[in-house]
Design a protein around this motif. Structure first.
Motif, mmCIF file in Angstrom:
data_model
loop_
_atom_site.group_PDB
_atom_site.id
_atom_site.type_symbol
_atom_site.label_atom_id
_atom_site.label_comp_id
_atom_site.label_asym_id
_atom_site.label_seq_id
_atom_site.Cartn_x
_atom_site.Cartn_y
_atom_site.Cartn_z
ATOM 1 N N TYR A 4 0.853 -1.182 0.000
ATOM 2 C CA TYR A 4 0.000 0.000 0.000
ATOM 3 C C TYR A 4 0.891 1.235 0.000
ATOM 4 O O TYR A 4 1.869 1.321 0.738
ATOM 5 N N ARG A 5 0.534 2.213 -0.825
ATOM 6 C CA ARG A 5 1.321 3.440 -0.882
ATOM 7 C C ARG A 5 0.369 4.633 -0.903
ATOM 8 O O ARG A 5 -0.631 4.634 -1.610
ATOM 9 N N SER A 6 0.673 5.650 -0.098
ATOM 10 C CA SER A 6 -0.096 6.884 -0.106
ATOM 11 C C SER A 6 0.587 7.901 -1.014
ATOM 12 O O SER A 6 1.593 7.606 -1.642
ATOM 13 N N ASP A 7 0.045 9.119 -1.032
ATOM 14 C CA ASP A 7 0.481 10.088 -2.028
ATOM 15 C C ASP A 7 1.611 11.007 -1.584
ATOM 16 O O ASP A 7 2.469 11.381 -2.368
ATOM 17 N N SER A 8 1.599 11.429 -0.319
ATOM 18 C CA SER A 8 2.593 12.415 0.092
ATOM 19 C C SER A 8 2.899 12.267 1.569
ATOM 20 O O SER A 8 2.109 11.771 2.336
ATOM 21 N N SER A 9 4.099 12.709 1.959
ATOM 22 C CA SER A 9 4.508 12.623 3.357
ATOM 23 C C SER A 9 5.808 13.363 3.537
ATOM 24 O O SER A 9 6.515 13.679 2.590
ATOM 25 N N ASN A 10 6.147 13.625 4.812
ATOM 26 C CA ASN A 10 7.457 14.195 5.107
ATOM 27 C C ASN A 10 8.564 13.167 4.917
ATOM 28 O O ASN A 10 9.731 13.513 4.851
ATOM 29 N N GLN A 40 -5.427 7.749 4.921
ATOM 30 C CA GLN A 40 -6.198 8.964 5.170
ATOM 31 C C GLN A 40 -5.288 10.137 5.513
ATOM 32 O O GLN A 40 -5.592 11.286 5.179
ATOM 33 N N GLN A 41 -4.172 9.853 6.182
ATOM 34 C CA GLN A 41 -3.238 10.898 6.561
ATOM 35 C C GLN A 41 -2.206 11.185 5.456
ATOM 36 O O GLN A 41 -1.287 11.970 5.662
ATOM 37 N N HIS A 42 -2.377 10.525 4.311
ATOM 38 C CA HIS A 42 -1.514 10.753 3.138
ATOM 39 C C HIS A 42 -0.037 10.501 3.441
ATOM 40 O O HIS A 42 0.844 11.268 3.028
ATOM 41 N N ARG A 43 0.217 9.400 4.150
ATOM 42 C CA ARG A 43 1.601 8.998 4.400
ATOM 43 C C ARG A 43 2.159 8.333 3.140
ATOM 44 O O ARG A 43 1.545 7.431 2.584
ATOM 45 N N SER A 44 3.319 8.775 2.709
ATOM 46 C CA SER A 44 3.930 8.184 1.523
ATOM 47 C C SER A 44 4.767 6.977 1.933
ATOM 48 O O SER A 44 5.986 6.952 1.800
#
Length: 418
Positions: A4-10, A40-44
């Motif tokens: 699973y991969r999200s879109d953006s993160s620090n 939901q928190q857009h963690r990459s």
């Protein structure tokens, strides 16, 4: 294995190996809930959910001897209510695990020689010693710095020895003060013990639902005005549900029930065919638990950490049972419920009518409901913050920066005093 991969993160493209298994439904459900919250928190993050069974299949001695997987045997016990004597059975199983642990460590080390995650997260008990040893062997073989490991307890407390908390140096995420105290008492640094506000529950349980409870009750064949209980005994139901149905009828209480039977189709068919004098609705396995809990006023069931946490997040006081049949790792849950006045703990569901009568008393119900509302469990949203802090700390340490920092300094809002 799905990644699973999200879109953006620090922390772009951080890789997390998330370990779960299917002994009971709670470990997989917690893993999926954590993945959903991270999205939901857009963690990459690349989150790799790994069923430990798949890695340890060659070491499954019980399956080689009997043809039955350990987790399938465990789930059969739950389905047929064969839960007496779980304490001695747990210790026997742990003895077997220790005997085959060297083989398991080799298999796990082989996996982590290929995989190079930024973080390994375990959401299972009993195997954490082997998981960490396998990870450390792989780190040594690859001449890399120690990969951080986090154990997230999906029980309200540990059931020592060698259940959730081992003495090896790692991070621990605990949902109660009792679990945090257990970790510190075993010698873990306070900076490595994170206290959340409860157990991980799927984010859907926090999403507001725009619906009319009265209209939905009518649609299900229920009375729109009657106090409503939801009866759940985990993913495989329980034969106790039929006895509860009959005892409520015998007591002639002004209530109605929603029965959730899980994967137990025979149980669902049996309850569906019952001629009860009060309205009821019966379903099998469903992903719509938040919807059905929204229609209910109180919960009846086993004191499993997942189902009671879901009920409490939805504002439902609980009725549970504690006796010799209660699984040893779930007995603390009943003490916690009683101490925090979150519901009623019965010595037997033979007294279910008395407990439901208490729920039907408005003053007593409102008192319990106020205690439930005061919990404010947000663990599923807190845990990704903890993991992000640990990833950041590990990367900074590997780069030669902030070597003296502790993980607690990176997440003060979620690291609570134990």
């Amino acid at each position: 294995m799905t990644t699973y991969r999200s879109d953006s993160s620090n922390y772009p493209d951080a890789q997390i190996d998330l370990i779960y298994f299917d002994a009971g439904g709670g470990h997989r459900a917690s893993a999926k809930a954590l993945i959903s919250a991270a999205e939901q928190q857009h963690r990459s993050w690349q989150i790799n959910p790994i069923n430990l069974r798949d890695l340890l299949e060659p070491a499954d001695v019980i399956r080689r001897l009997t043809g039955v997987r350990v987790e399938d045997f465990y789930n059969s016990q739950l389905k047929y209510g064969l839960t007496i004597g779980t304490g001695p059975m747990l210790r026997i199983m742990q003895m077997v695990i220790r005997q085959i642990e060297p083989t398991m460590i080799k298999l796990l080390a082989r996996h982590w020689q290929r995989s190079q995650p930024d973080l390994v997260v375990s959401m299972i008990p009993n195997f954490n010693h082997a998981i960490l040893e396998g990870l450390r062997q792989a780190d040594a073989m690859r001449s890399r710095s120690e990969t951080p490991m986090v154990t997230i307890l999906t029980d309200l407390a540990d059931c020592p020895p060698h259940f959730w908390i081992e003495r090896q140096k790692q991070y621990l995420v605990c949902g109660t003060a009792t679990a945090a105290r257990q970790a510190i008492a075993m010698g873990h640094d306070r900076a490595r013990v994170f206290r959340t506000s409860g157990m991980i529950v799927r984010p859907e349980f926090y999403s507001p639902m725009e619906l009319s409870r009265e209209a939905e009750r009518i649609r299900l064949g229920l009375d729109p005005e009657l106090p409503t209980g939801i009866v759940m005994f985990g993913s495989y139901g329980s034969s106790q549900m039929t006895a509860i149905a009959r005892r409520i009828e015998t007591a002639r209480l002004k209530t109605q029930l929603i029965f959730v039977c899980g994967h137990n189709d025979k149980l669902r068919e049996h309850i569906d065919s019952m001629k009860l004098s009060y309205p009821f609705h019966c379903v099998g396995f469903t992903s719509k638990i938040p919807y059905f809990m929204q229609l209910a006023d109180f919960f009846i069931g086993k004191p499993g950490p997942g189902c009671i946490s879901e009920a409490l997040v939805m504002g439902l006081p609980v009725i549970v049972e504690r006796n010799a049949w209660t699984m040893v790792q779930e007995r603390f849950n009943t003490d916690w419920i009683a101490q925090n006045e979150l519901g009623i703990v019965l010595p037997s569901f033979r007294q279910i009518a008395l407990a439901v009568s208490t729920m039907l008393d408005r003053e007593q119900f409102l008192r319990l409901r106020a205690s439930v509302k005061a919990l404010d469990n947000r663990a599923v949203f807190e845990v990704p913050e903890i993991l992000a802090a640990l990833i950041s700390h590990h990367r900074a340490a590997n780069s030669g920066f902030a070597r003296a920092s502790t993980a607690a300094q990176f997440a003060p809002e979620v690291h609570r005093s134990a």
